[in-house]
Scaffold this motif. Sequence first.
Motif, PDB file in Angstrom:
ATOM      1  N   ARG A  52       0.758  -1.413   0.204  1.00  0.00           N
ATOM      2  CA  ARG A  52       0.132   0.109  -0.096  1.00  0.00           C
ATOM      3  C   ARG A  52       1.048   1.552  -0.044  1.00  0.00           C
ATOM      4  NH1 ARG A  52      -3.538  -1.734   5.163  1.00  0.00           N
ATOM      5  NH2 ARG A  52      -0.899  -1.833   5.666  1.00  0.00           N
ATOM      6  N   ILE A  53       2.302   1.311  -0.453  1.00  0.00           N
ATOM      7  CA  ILE A  53       3.226   2.493  -0.483  1.00  0.00           C
ATOM      8  C   ILE A  53       2.846   3.148  -1.341  1.00  0.00           C
ATOM      9  CG2 ILE A  53       5.655   2.966  -0.291  1.00  0.00           C
ATOM     10  CD1 ILE A  53       6.425   0.521   1.064  1.00  0.00           C
ATOM     11  N   TYR A  54       2.388   4.296  -0.989  1.00  0.00           N
ATOM     12  CA  TYR A  54       2.188   5.389  -2.089  1.00  0.00           C
ATOM     13  C   TYR A  54       3.753   6.013  -3.318  1.00  0.00           C
ATOM     14  CZ  TYR A  54       0.570   9.606  -4.420  1.00  0.00           C
ATOM     15  OH  TYR A  54       0.769  10.968  -5.385  1.00  0.00           O
ATOM     16  N   SER A  55       3.585   5.656  -3.949  1.00  0.00           N
ATOM     17  CA  SER A  55       4.457   6.103  -5.403  1.00  0.00           C
ATOM     18  C   SER A  55       4.487   6.657  -5.795  1.00  0.00           C
ATOM     19  CB  SER A  55       5.106   4.608  -5.964  1.00  0.00           C
ATOM     20  OG  SER A  55       6.165   4.583  -6.311  1.00  0.00           O
ATOM     21  N   TYR A  56       5.290   8.059  -6.365  1.00  0.00           N
ATOM     22  CA  TYR A  56       4.827   9.029  -7.206  1.00  0.00           C
ATOM     23  C   TYR A  56       6.211   8.821  -8.360  1.00  0.00           C
ATOM     24  CZ  TYR A  56       4.045  13.627  -9.386  1.00  0.00           C
ATOM     25  OH  TYR A  56       3.356  14.144 -10.574  1.00  0.00           O
TER      26      TYR A  56
ATOM     27  N   MET B  28       8.213   1.073  11.777  1.00  0.00           N
ATOM     28  CA  MET B  28       9.041   2.023  11.184  1.00  0.00           C
ATOM     29  C   MET B  28       8.779   1.477   9.141  1.00  0.00           C
ATOM     30  SD  MET B  28       9.829   4.441  13.255  1.00  0.00           S
ATOM     31  CE  MET B  28      10.143   5.765  11.957  1.00  0.00           C
ATOM     32  N   THR B  29       8.022   2.648   9.078  1.00  0.00           N
ATOM     33  CA  THR B  29       7.214   2.099   7.910  1.00  0.00           C
ATOM     34  C   THR B  29       7.851   2.756   6.919  1.00  0.00           C
ATOM     35  OG1 THR B  29       5.482  -0.343   8.359  1.00  0.00           O
ATOM     36  CG2 THR B  29       4.991   1.156   6.093  1.00  0.00           C
ATOM     37  N   VAL B  30       7.535   2.375   5.571  1.00  0.00           N
ATOM     38  CA  VAL B  30       8.083   3.510   4.244  1.00  0.00           C
ATOM     39  C   VAL B  30       6.843   3.778   3.591  1.00  0.00           C
ATOM     40  CG1 VAL B  30       8.590   3.853   1.943  1.00  0.00           C
ATOM     41  CG2 VAL B  30      10.456   2.728   3.503  1.00  0.00           C
ATOM     42  N   VAL B  31       6.408   4.778   3.644  1.00  0.00           N
ATOM     43  CA  VAL B  31       4.694   5.142   3.358  1.00  0.00           C
ATOM     44  C   VAL B  31       4.890   5.845   1.927  1.00  0.00           C
ATOM     45  CG1 VAL B  31       3.900   5.271   5.354  1.00  0.00           C
ATOM     46  CG2 VAL B  31       4.243   7.242   4.744  1.00  0.00           C
ATOM     47  N   GLY B  32       5.325   5.770   1.687  1.00  0.00           N
ATOM     48  CA  GLY B  32       5.278   7.367   0.366  1.00  0.00           C
ATOM     49  C   GLY B  32       6.920   7.279  -0.540  1.00  0.00           C
ATOM     50  N   ARG B  33       6.979   6.964  -1.670  1.00  0.00           N
ATOM     51  CA  ARG B  33       7.754   6.745  -2.740  1.00  0.00           C
ATOM     52  C   ARG B  33       7.756   8.033  -3.768  1.00  0.00           C
ATOM     53  NH1 ARG B  33      11.357   1.774  -2.581  1.00  0.00           N
ATOM     54  NH2 ARG B  33      11.805   2.551  -4.550  1.00  0.00           N
ATOM     55  N   LEU B  34       8.877   9.139  -3.406  1.00  0.00           N
ATOM     56  CA  LEU B  34       8.188  10.337  -4.490  1.00  0.00           C
ATOM     57  C   LEU B  34      10.097   9.986  -5.639  1.00  0.00           C
ATOM     58  CD1 LEU B  34       7.329  13.160  -2.541  1.00  0.00           C
ATOM     59  CD2 LEU B  34       6.247  11.496  -3.690  1.00  0.00           C
ATOM     60  N   GLU B  35      10.095  10.059  -6.988  1.00  0.00           N
ATOM     61  CA  GLU B  35      11.217   9.435  -7.487  1.00  0.00           C
ATOM     62  C   GLU B  35      10.856  10.514  -8.677  1.00  0.00           C
ATOM     63  OE1 GLU B  35      13.090   5.479  -7.512  1.00  0.00           O
ATOM     64  OE2 GLU B  35      10.301   5.006  -7.174  1.00  0.00           O
ATOM     65  N   GLY B  36      12.266  10.821  -9.096  1.00  0.00           N
ATOM     66  CA  GLY B  36      12.486  11.805 -10.579  1.00  0.00           C
ATOM     67  C   GLY B  36      12.282  13.545 -10.118  1.00  0.00           C
ATOM     68  N   LEU B  37      12.283  14.002 -11.503  1.00  0.00           N
ATOM     69  CA  LEU B  37      12.565  15.371 -11.197  1.00  0.00           C
ATOM     70  C   LEU B  37      11.493  16.156 -10.640  1.00  0.00           C
ATOM     71  CD1 LEU B  37      14.533  18.332 -11.423  1.00  0.00           C
ATOM     72  CD2 LEU B  37      14.598  18.109 -13.812  1.00  0.00           C
TER      73      LEU B  37
END
Length: 437
Positions: free
Chosen positions: A69-73, A235-244
């Motif tokens: 369920r990690i939010y990825s953008y 401790m959980t990764v809840v969001g990933r933001l990648e790129g410019l």
Amino acid sequence: DRVVTFCFYPSFQDLTGIESMDQCRHTLEQHNWNIEAAVQDRLNEQEGVPSVFNPPPSRPLQVNTADHRIYSYVVSRPQPRGLLGWGYYLIMLPFRFTYYTILDIFRFALRFIRPDPRSRVTDPVGDIVSFMHSFEEKYGRAHPVFYQGTYSQALNDAKRELRFLLVYLHGDDHQDSDEFCRNTLCAPEVISLINTRMLFWACSTNKPEGYRVSQALRENTYPFLAMIMLKDRRMTVVGRLEGLIQPDDLINQLTFIMDANQTYLVSERLEREERNQTQVLRQQQDEAYLASLRADQEKERKKREERERKRRKEEEVQQQKLAEERRRRNLQEEKERKLECLPPEPSPDDPESVKIIFKLPNDSRVERRFHFSQSLTVIHDFLFSLKESPEKFQIEANFPRRVLPCIPSEEWPNPPTLQEAGLSHTEVLFVQDLTDE
């Protein structure tokens, strides 16, 4: 299975620095062949941080990166536009493919010759400080406040303070890193949001500490940001933001992630407050119990001291009684001995005899005859042998008034005889009690 296992080993060895193939296999088996979990666990152990993916009973800090369920953008690079753009792209494509293929082959071959120096974390704090200095030299001092500690320390602080932790992995060689740092990360509105709402940890992947975190978070491209928080007590990764990503877009994405997960922090705060209240109540109960216990112990101590005091008093009284009895017994024995040693009383017809009347302290009178030639000590021994005489006394004559030297002293080493003492044929002598003096 053997082929898959063989492919795992070189990569795992490069990341962890373990030389033994058997130890690599054992470590991977412990983590169910999850190479990401095994690498993170091994690198944490090298740093001295408790195990992350295989925790001991004391429940150390864990980071959950496997939540679906990690939010990825992801912000993709713009496609070529126009005929000129596509032409340039197609012309450069073979060169890029050849360059990156040769570079990957070279790096793969280099692993067999020399292990990647980034796989050994020797000074994680030094890696962070070094990255901070290089960042400020290149982009200035206007930036979000960097967390000056290791990744594991940042996780622990975020967990303890119940705050969001934003992790930034900097790719020095990536073409978008410079623009992202200069225009997005150092934008005033981005700095304000990060400094007021979260902790910010950053490091270059060229540093061992950054490389270790990179292997745990498994970014796909750069710039890379990960939002981590305490969720379901992990401790959980809840969001990933990648790129410019642009400043406004970054603010919107971070705000969305925080708003979507704020309820978990609120719930955890309520649980902590409840646990703290329960702990305070239990502590107060323990303190009350200890106070009552100490009061009971003090009462018991006083009772013991009182019993001991009475016992010592009784023993003292008993000892005094025994001493008094021994003294009286010794005194009686001494009286009997003196009585036995007395010379016989002269007859009334003896012209050398002296009739002496003794007046005792109890007003009684005692009469006895003595010989003029006898020492005054005989008079003293006679009086001492009497039952009604005091234990210590002196004998006084009235005419003239004087104390008779009946006991040897420095002045009279040998007491005089009755005649030398000037006694007449009939005398009245007074016995003075000296027992209390």
